[in-house]
Design an enzyme around this catalytic site. Structure first.
Site, PDB file in Angstrom:
ATOM      1  N   GLY A 165       3.890  16.083 -13.252  1.00 42.98           N
ATOM      2  CA  GLY A 165       4.337  15.943 -14.501  1.00 42.98           C
ATOM      3  C   GLY A 165       3.508  17.059 -15.109  1.00 42.98           C
ATOM      4  O   GLY A 165       2.937  16.833 -16.281  1.00 42.98           O
ATOM      5  N   GLY A 184       0.212  31.983 -11.937  1.00 39.96           N
ATOM      6  CA  GLY A 184       0.401  31.813 -10.657  1.00 39.96           C
ATOM      7  C   GLY A 184       0.343  30.610  -9.813  1.00 39.96           C
ATOM      8  O   GLY A 184       0.226  30.427  -8.807  1.00 39.96           O
ATOM      9  N   GLY A 238       5.427  25.652  -9.190  1.00 38.47           N
ATOM     10  CA  GLY A 238       6.174  24.686  -9.805  1.00 38.47           C
ATOM     11  C   GLY A 238       7.188  24.000  -8.654  1.00 38.47           C
ATOM     12  O   GLY A 238       7.906  24.787  -8.002  1.00 38.47           O
ATOM     13  N   TYR A 297       5.885  -0.408 -20.672  1.00 37.43           N
ATOM     14  CA  TYR A 297       5.002   0.750 -20.549  1.00 37.43           C
ATOM     15  C   TYR A 297       3.626   0.156 -20.375  1.00 37.43           C
ATOM     16  O   TYR A 297       2.896   0.425 -19.350  1.00 37.43           O
ATOM     17  CB  TYR A 297       4.857   1.731 -21.892  1.00 37.43           C
ATOM     18  CG  TYR A 297       3.835   2.760 -22.007  1.00 37.43           C
ATOM     19  CD1 TYR A 297       4.283   3.978 -21.237  1.00 37.43           C
ATOM     20  CD2 TYR A 297       2.650   2.718 -22.377  1.00 37.43           C
ATOM     21  CE1 TYR A 297       3.488   5.119 -21.272  1.00 37.43           C
ATOM     22  CE2 TYR A 297       1.984   3.981 -22.450  1.00 37.43           C
ATOM     23  CZ  TYR A 297       2.220   5.211 -21.878  1.00 37.43           C
ATOM     24  OH  TYR A 297       1.335   6.111 -21.958  1.00 37.43           O
ATOM     25  N   ALA A 298       3.119  -0.965 -20.785  1.00 36.77           N
ATOM     26  CA  ALA A 298       1.739  -1.832 -20.607  1.00 36.77           C
ATOM     27  C   ALA A 298       1.598  -2.218 -19.089  1.00 36.77           C
ATOM     28  O   ALA A 298       0.672  -1.971 -18.613  1.00 36.77           O
ATOM     29  CB  ALA A 298       1.629  -2.782 -21.668  1.00 36.77           C
TER      30      ALA A 298
END
Length: 242
Positions: free
Chosen positions: A12, A51, A54, A150-151
């Site tokens: 990410g 550079g 990805g 999420y938690a």
């Protein structure tokens, strides 16, 4: 901190905290690879500017994680640092939360950490060295109404990290967590102004963090200066958890 010649992989890596981590490692001389899911323009910009390499891959995809890590190791000969940063939110009260909201968040935030850590396990074991740093959240320590998915995912990262630290310590591999508070990213930019003011009012430093302020402890934990730190949670929250 000097990471010249070191091989680093960040999941990410195109936005917010992930982008700041990519940029700071690159500035410190590392060979940087990163993953992204859909932000191709941002990925191309980072590749051209720094550079870096990805990889378009869903962090929740186990097989893709294995392929990315194998490619990085084949390209650089090793993997010195893995930063598990990929994550999403699907907020809502549990009463209204759909099963898909739960599954998506747990897959993206927690399973992704398993996927990439599993893929990095053998290369780092062979090297008898390595650093794994995962990005959790203050919400994983304290909980937050409307963010049970999420938690849970962020708390899971902490338990996973402490277990893995015990497995890998004998091979000289450290495993740690950085738990940010409120950071100026895409995830928090949608907060209503009233909510933002209420949040800042309870932070002792009376401000939110920049992504660069979260990247800094990630680099520290990846450095030789942190060689005796493992299984720890570093909260970077402006004192919010006090």
């Amino acid at each position: 901190m000097d990471f010249t010649g070191k091989s680093v992989l960040i999941t990410g890596g195109t936005r917010g905290i992930g982008r700041a981590i990519v940029e700071q490692f690159a500035a410190a001389g590392a060979h940087v690879a990163f993953t992204y899911r859909s932000s191709a323009d941002e990925a191309a910009a980072l590749t051209g500017k720094l550079g870096a390499i990805g990889y378009q891959a869903d962090a929740a995809d186990f097989d893709a994680a294995e392929e990315v890590v194998q490619d990085v190791v084949a390209e650089r000969g090793c993997l010195d640092v893995l930063v598990n940063n990929a994550g999403i939110t699907r907020d809502g009260l549990l009463l209204r939360m759909r099963e898909s909201d739960w599954d998506l968040v747990v897959q993206a935030n927690l399973k992704s950490v398993f996927n990439y850590s599993h893929a990095a396990y053998r290369p780092m074991m062979r090297q008898r060295s390595g650093r794994i740093i995962s990005i959790s959240s203050i919400v994983g320590l304290q909980g937050n109404a409307g963010q049970s998915n999420y938690a849970a995912s962020k708390a899971g990262i902490i338990g996973f990290t402490r277990s893995l630290a015990k497995e890998l310590g004998r091979r000289g591999i450290t495993v740690n967590v950085v738990a940010p508070g409120y950071v100026e990213t895409d995830m928090t930019s949608g907060l209503p102004e009233r909510t933002r003011k209420e949040v800042i009012a309870v932070i002792p430093l009376r401000r939110t963090a920049s992504p660069e302020e979260i990247a800094a402890p990630v680099l520290f934990l990846s450095s030789s200066a942190a060689s005796y730190i493992t299984g720890q949670v570093v909260t970077v929250d402006g004192g919010l958890a006090l």
